[in-house]
Design a protein around this motif. Structure first.
Motif, PDB file in Angstrom:
ATOM      1  N   GLY A 186       2.980  26.338  38.106  1.00  0.00           N
ATOM      2  CA  GLY A 186       2.651  27.588  37.440  1.00  0.00           C
ATOM      3  C   GLY A 186       3.526  27.839  36.229  1.00  0.00           C
ATOM      4  N   VAL A 187       4.817  27.492  36.334  1.00  0.00           N
ATOM      5  CA  VAL A 187       5.712  27.667  35.184  1.00  0.00           C
ATOM      6  C   VAL A 187       5.288  26.752  34.036  1.00  0.00           C
ATOM      7  CG1 VAL A 187       8.081  27.411  34.397  1.00  0.00           C
ATOM      8  CG2 VAL A 187       7.609  28.434  36.633  1.00  0.00           C
ATOM      9  N   LEU A 188       4.943  25.531  34.365  1.00  0.00           N
ATOM     10  CA  LEU A 188       4.515  24.585  33.334  1.00  0.00           C
ATOM     11  C   LEU A 188       3.226  25.052  32.659  1.00  0.00           C
ATOM     12  CD1 LEU A 188       4.908  21.900  31.874  1.00  0.00           C
ATOM     13  CD2 LEU A 188       3.665  20.798  33.756  1.00  0.00           C
ATOM     14  N   ALA A 189       2.269  25.540  33.469  1.00  0.00           N
ATOM     15  CA  ALA A 189       1.015  26.018  32.891  1.00  0.00           C
ATOM     16  C   ALA A 189       1.251  27.240  32.018  1.00  0.00           C
ATOM     17  CB  ALA A 189       0.023  26.341  33.996  1.00  0.00           C
ATOM     18  N   GLY A 190       2.120  28.146  32.428  1.00  0.00           N
ATOM     19  CA  GLY A 190       2.414  29.315  31.612  1.00  0.00           C
ATOM     20  C   GLY A 190       3.111  28.955  30.322  1.00  0.00           C
ATOM     21  N   ALA A 191       4.037  27.973  30.409  1.00  0.00           N
ATOM     22  CA  ALA A 191       4.729  27.548  29.189  1.00  0.00           C
ATOM     23  C   ALA A 191       3.762  26.889  28.218  1.00  0.00           C
ATOM     24  CB  ALA A 191       5.866  26.594  29.562  1.00  0.00           C
ATOM     25  N   CYS A 192       2.844  26.092  28.744  1.00  0.00           N
ATOM     26  CA  CYS A 192       1.834  25.476  27.874  1.00  0.00           C
ATOM     27  C   CYS A 192       0.955  26.523  27.214  1.00  0.00           C
ATOM     28  CB  CYS A 192       0.993  24.489  28.668  1.00  0.00           C
ATOM     29  SG  CYS A 192       1.903  23.043  29.238  1.00  0.00           S
ATOM     30  N   GLY A 193       0.594  27.535  27.928  1.00  0.00           N
ATOM     31  CA  GLY A 193      -0.219  28.595  27.332  1.00  0.00           C
ATOM     32  C   GLY A 193       0.532  29.352  26.257  1.00  0.00           C
ATOM     33  N   ALA A 194       1.822  29.616  26.484  1.00  0.00           N
ATOM     34  CA  ALA A 194       2.614  30.308  25.463  1.00  0.00           C
ATOM     35  C   ALA A 194       2.782  29.435  24.230  1.00  0.00           C
ATOM     36  CB  ALA A 194       3.974  30.678  26.050  1.00  0.00           C
ATOM     37  N   ALA A 195       3.024  28.138  24.448  1.00  0.00           N
ATOM     38  CA  ALA A 195       3.144  27.231  23.302  1.00  0.00           C
ATOM     39  C   ALA A 195       1.827  27.132  22.541  1.00  0.00           C
ATOM     40  CB  ALA A 195       3.592  25.851  23.788  1.00  0.00           C
ATOM     41  N   GLY A 196       0.710  27.121  23.247  1.00  0.00           N
ATOM     42  CA  GLY A 196      -0.580  27.085  22.576  1.00  0.00           C
ATOM     43  C   GLY A 196      -0.831  28.319  21.732  1.00  0.00           C
ATOM     44  N   CYS A 197      -0.430  29.463  22.203  1.00  0.00           N
ATOM     45  CA  CYS A 197      -0.578  30.690  21.407  1.00  0.00           C
ATOM     46  C   CYS A 197       0.295  30.632  20.150  1.00  0.00           C
ATOM     47  CB  CYS A 197      -0.203  31.905  22.257  1.00  0.00           C
ATOM     48  SG  CYS A 197      -1.369  32.262  23.585  1.00  0.00           S
ATOM     49  N   ALA A 198       1.514  30.073  20.279  1.00  0.00           N
ATOM     50  CA  ALA A 198       2.402  29.962  19.106  1.00  0.00           C
ATOM     51  C   ALA A 198       1.833  29.001  18.072  1.00  0.00           C
ATOM     52  CB  ALA A 198       3.781  29.518  19.565  1.00  0.00           C
ATOM     53  N   VAL A 199       1.325  27.864  18.536  1.00  0.00           N
ATOM     54  CA  VAL A 199       0.737  26.886  17.606  1.00  0.00           C
ATOM     55  C   VAL A 199      -0.500  27.463  16.933  1.00  0.00           C
ATOM     56  CG1 VAL A 199      -0.400  24.629  17.484  1.00  0.00           C
ATOM     57  CG2 VAL A 199       1.684  24.918  18.838  1.00  0.00           C
ATOM     58  N   SER A 213      -1.060  30.582  16.275  1.00  0.00           N
ATOM     59  CA  SER A 213      -0.601  31.564  15.283  1.00  0.00           C
ATOM     60  C   SER A 213      -0.102  30.880  14.015  1.00  0.00           C
ATOM     61  CB  SER A 213       0.524  32.431  15.888  1.00  0.00           C
ATOM     62  OG  SER A 213       0.067  33.126  17.032  1.00  0.00           O
ATOM     63  N   TRP A 214       0.614  29.728  14.181  1.00  0.00           N
ATOM     64  CA  TRP A 214       1.053  28.986  12.990  1.00  0.00           C
ATOM     65  C   TRP A 214      -0.127  28.411  12.237  1.00  0.00           C
ATOM     66  CZ3 TRP A 214       0.610  23.604  12.264  1.00  0.00           C
ATOM     67  CH2 TRP A 214       1.231  23.112  11.091  1.00  0.00           C
ATOM     68  N   TRP A 215      -1.134  27.962  13.049  1.00  0.00           N
ATOM     69  CA  TRP A 215      -2.335  27.400  12.423  1.00  0.00           C
ATOM     70  C   TRP A 215      -3.094  28.464  11.650  1.00  0.00           C
ATOM     71  CZ3 TRP A 215      -7.339  26.149  15.475  1.00  0.00           C
ATOM     72  CH2 TRP A 215      -8.283  25.551  14.637  1.00  0.00           C
ATOM     73  N   ALA A 216      -3.134  29.660  12.179  1.00  0.00           N
ATOM     74  CA  ALA A 216      -3.841  30.740  11.494  1.00  0.00           C
ATOM     75  C   ALA A 216      -3.005  31.364  10.393  1.00  0.00           C
ATOM     76  CB  ALA A 216      -4.234  31.806  12.507  1.00  0.00           C
ATOM     77  N   GLY A 217      -1.727  30.981  10.253  1.00  0.00           N
ATOM     78  CA  GLY A 217      -0.884  31.513   9.198  1.00  0.00           C
ATOM     79  C   GLY A 217      -0.466  32.946   9.404  1.00  0.00           C
ATOM     80  N   VAL A 218      -0.345  33.356  10.623  1.00  0.00           N
ATOM     81  CA  VAL A 218       0.031  34.741  10.909  1.00  0.00           C
ATOM     82  C   VAL A 218       1.498  34.857  11.294  1.00  0.00           C
ATOM     83  CG1 VAL A 218      -2.308  35.410  11.572  1.00  0.00           C
ATOM     84  CG2 VAL A 218      -0.736  34.485  13.298  1.00  0.00           C
ATOM     85  N   LEU A 219       2.233  33.729  11.306  1.00  0.00           N
ATOM     86  CA  LEU A 219       3.642  33.816  11.635  1.00  0.00           C
ATOM     87  C   LEU A 219       4.411  34.373  10.439  1.00  0.00           C
ATOM     88  CD1 LEU A 219       4.312  30.447  13.528  1.00  0.00           C
ATOM     89  CD2 LEU A 219       4.038  32.724  14.496  1.00  0.00           C
ATOM     90  N   PRO A 220       5.382  35.214  10.642  1.00  0.00           N
ATOM     91  CA  PRO A 220       6.160  35.767   9.533  1.00  0.00           C
ATOM     92  C   PRO A 220       7.023  34.679   8.879  1.00  0.00           C
ATOM     93  CG  PRO A 220       7.067  36.475  11.631  1.00  0.00           C
ATOM     94  CD  PRO A 220       5.783  35.792  11.932  1.00  0.00           C
ATOM     95  N   PRO A 221       7.310  34.809   7.619  1.00  0.00           N
ATOM     96  CA  PRO A 221       8.113  33.779   6.910  1.00  0.00           C
ATOM     97  C   PRO A 221       9.502  33.615   7.495  1.00  0.00           C
ATOM     98  CG  PRO A 221       6.982  35.181   5.341  1.00  0.00           C
ATOM     99  CD  PRO A 221       6.789  35.800   6.689  1.00  0.00           C
ATOM    100  N   LEU A 222      10.122  34.703   7.947  1.00  0.00           N
ATOM    101  CA  LEU A 222      11.468  34.589   8.515  1.00  0.00           C
ATOM    102  C   LEU A 222      11.458  33.708   9.763  1.00  0.00           C
ATOM    103  CD1 LEU A 222      12.737  38.269   8.172  1.00  0.00           C
ATOM    104  CD2 LEU A 222      13.258  36.292   6.720  1.00  0.00           C
ATOM    105  N   LEU A 223      10.422  33.811  10.588  1.00  0.00           N
ATOM    106  CA  LEU A 223      10.327  32.984  11.783  1.00  0.00           C
ATOM    107  C   LEU A 223      10.111  31.523  11.413  1.00  0.00           C
ATOM    108  CD1 LEU A 223      10.311  32.875  14.864  1.00  0.00           C
ATOM    109  CD2 LEU A 223       7.860  33.351  14.805  1.00  0.00           C
ATOM    110  N   LEU A 224       9.319  31.303  10.330  1.00  0.00           N
ATOM    111  CA  LEU A 224       9.093  29.927   9.908  1.00  0.00           C
ATOM    112  C   LEU A 224      10.386  29.298   9.409  1.00  0.00           C
ATOM    113  CD1 LEU A 224       5.679  30.318   8.028  1.00  0.00           C
ATOM    114  CD2 LEU A 224       6.078  29.294  10.281  1.00  0.00           C
ATOM    115  N   GLU A 225      11.186  30.107   8.652  1.00  0.00           N
ATOM    116  CA  GLU A 225      12.456  29.579   8.164  1.00  0.00           C
ATOM    117  C   GLU A 225      13.421  29.313   9.322  1.00  0.00           C
ATOM    118  OE1 GLU A 225      13.992  32.255   5.320  1.00  0.00           O
ATOM    119  OE2 GLU A 225      12.372  31.924   3.864  1.00  0.00           O
TER     120      GLU A 225
END
Length: 414
Positions: free
Chosen positions: A118-131, A133-145
């Motif tokens: 369950g921890v692994l599946a949750g971590a994969c889901g969180a990582a997928g949401c982060a990726v 967001s980066w793909w959609a270009g909605v991450l703030p510039p400070l986080l990217l830096e």
């Protein structure tokens, strides 16, 4: 003046043998056993519609009756005359029906995964949401830096990004939402849309399907001290008894799904058993006798006997819903409020009667011993009158006290 009565006799018919009336039969004896020259008229009963019937034909000797074998019979004694009626053999008691539940409803282990999955599946889901967001270009510039990620330009939130968000979010929710912690002495009963899916008794971090409805059950050894419940002793006197029940849940499926509330069901079983089993309050003559015998190791006390009977009845009733009852024992028994005052007076009167009886026995033994010693040793020579007076004085002395006894003793020897 004399009156002459005439007797009319009917003519004598000829006997069947053909000899005339007044003649002798073939055997040479006179007719009817009379001397020669005398005849006995044969009486007839005349009927209007029939012919004459000889009387001797109506009183013929019947043949001896055939012997009829007689069976030994037991006649019940009549009631109301002081006689005891014949006791009938008691009919066999029908067994009381035991409550039954669905036979298919039995505890079985549920399918669960270790918590790491369950921890692994949750971590994969969180990582997928982060990726996503980066793909959609909605991450703030400070986080990217801070993450040293290159900016992904020219991307917008289209259908593909939304689908990626949905998939990653569902994976994270299922991963983290199914995590559960199993503890010792606790179990979960799992249901899916009203259907039993198993029981979880494992400990540690687990992953359980978040769509399943969980119901926690305590499977530890428990004791329950009930409130005062109505009971009765052997004579039917109303009592109030407090019981201590030691029990645990053996089958979680039947305990949670077989009845609405298994604790309330157990309480009702204890109350029903108290009505059927007589319980003796402490301090009564019967319980005191049983306790004295139990101290010598020859029998149990009345509380132990009642406890065994209560345990047997409650265990039989509670076994149908998956409860295991180890002991049901009355810890406090008292009279009901409506009869408490009367039974208290009755108990005091019984104690007083026992004390009087013991005192009288000791006084009689003491008087007998005193008189026997005086007469045996030749200290006094008493006739019947003096013996009766001495017995009376000694009885009064022993019952009154030491002061009266000393004065009576001085008078007797003076």
């Amino acid at each position: 003046m004399s009156t002459t009565s005439e007797t009319t006799t009917s003519p004598t018919p000829d006997p069947p043998g053909g000899s005339p009336a007044g003649g002798s039969p073939a055997g040479g004896l006179p007719a009817g056993g009379l001397p020669e020259g005398l005849t006995r008229p044969v009486r007839l009963i005349q009927n209007e519609a029939t012919t004459e019937i000889p009387v001797h034909l109506l009183f013929r000797d019947d043949p001896e009756p055939a012997p009829v074998p007689l069976r030994p019979a037991i006649v019940a004694r009549r009631q109301g005359t002081g006689e005891q009626p014949r006791l009938r053999r008691p009919a066999a008691a029908r067994p009381r029906p035991v409550p039954q539940v669905d036979p298919e409803l039995a505890e079985r282990p549920a399918r669960v995964l270790p918590g790491a999955a369950g921890v692994l599946a949750g971590a994969c889901g969180a990582a997928g949401c982060a990726v996503t967001s980066w793909w959609a270009g909605v991450l703030p510039p400070l986080l990217l830096e801070a993450l040293r990620l290159p900016a992904y330009g020219g991307a917008v939130l289209g259908p593909a990004q939304w689908a990626a968000y949905a998939g990653a979010g569902a994976l994270g929710m299922f991963g983290f939402g199914g995590l559960a912690r199993g503890r010792t002495g606790r179990a979960w009963v799992l249901n899916l849309f009203g259907r039993y899916r198993g029981t979880v008794r494992r400990t540690g971090l687990l992953w359980v399907n978040p769509l399943l409805l969980r119901r926690r059950v305590d499977v530890r050894l428990r004791h329950w001290r009930g409130e005062p419940m109505p009971a009765a002793d052997g004579n039917g006197v109303a009592l109030r008894a407090v019981t201590l029940v030691v029990w645990r849940v053996r089958d979680t499926a039947r305990a949670t799904l077989g009845v609405e509330d298994h604790e309330a069901y157990l309480r009702e079983c204890v109350e029903a058993a108290l009505v059927r089993v007589p319980v003796e309050p402490p301090g009564t003559s019967r319980s005191s006798a049983d306790t004295s015998r139990s101290s010598a190791g020859t029998a149990w006390s009345s509380a132990d006997t009642a406890g065994e009977a209560l345990t047997r009845l409650v265990a039989a009733d509670a076994a149908a819903i998956g409860l295991e009852v180890f002991s049901v024992r009355p810890v406090r028994v008292e009279y009901a409020p409506e009869v408490a005052a009367a039974m208290h007076r009755r108990r005091i009167a019984a104690l007083d009667a026992d004390r009087r009886a013991s005192l009288l026995t000791s006084v009689v033994d003491s008087v007998e011993d005193t008189v026997t010693r005086l007469t045996t040793r030749g200290l006094v020579d008493l006739d019947d009158y003096e013996r009766k007076a001495l017995v009376k004085d000694l009885t009064v002395a022993f019952c009154a006290g030491p002061a009266a006894g000393s004065s009576i003793g001085m008078d007797m020897f003076n």
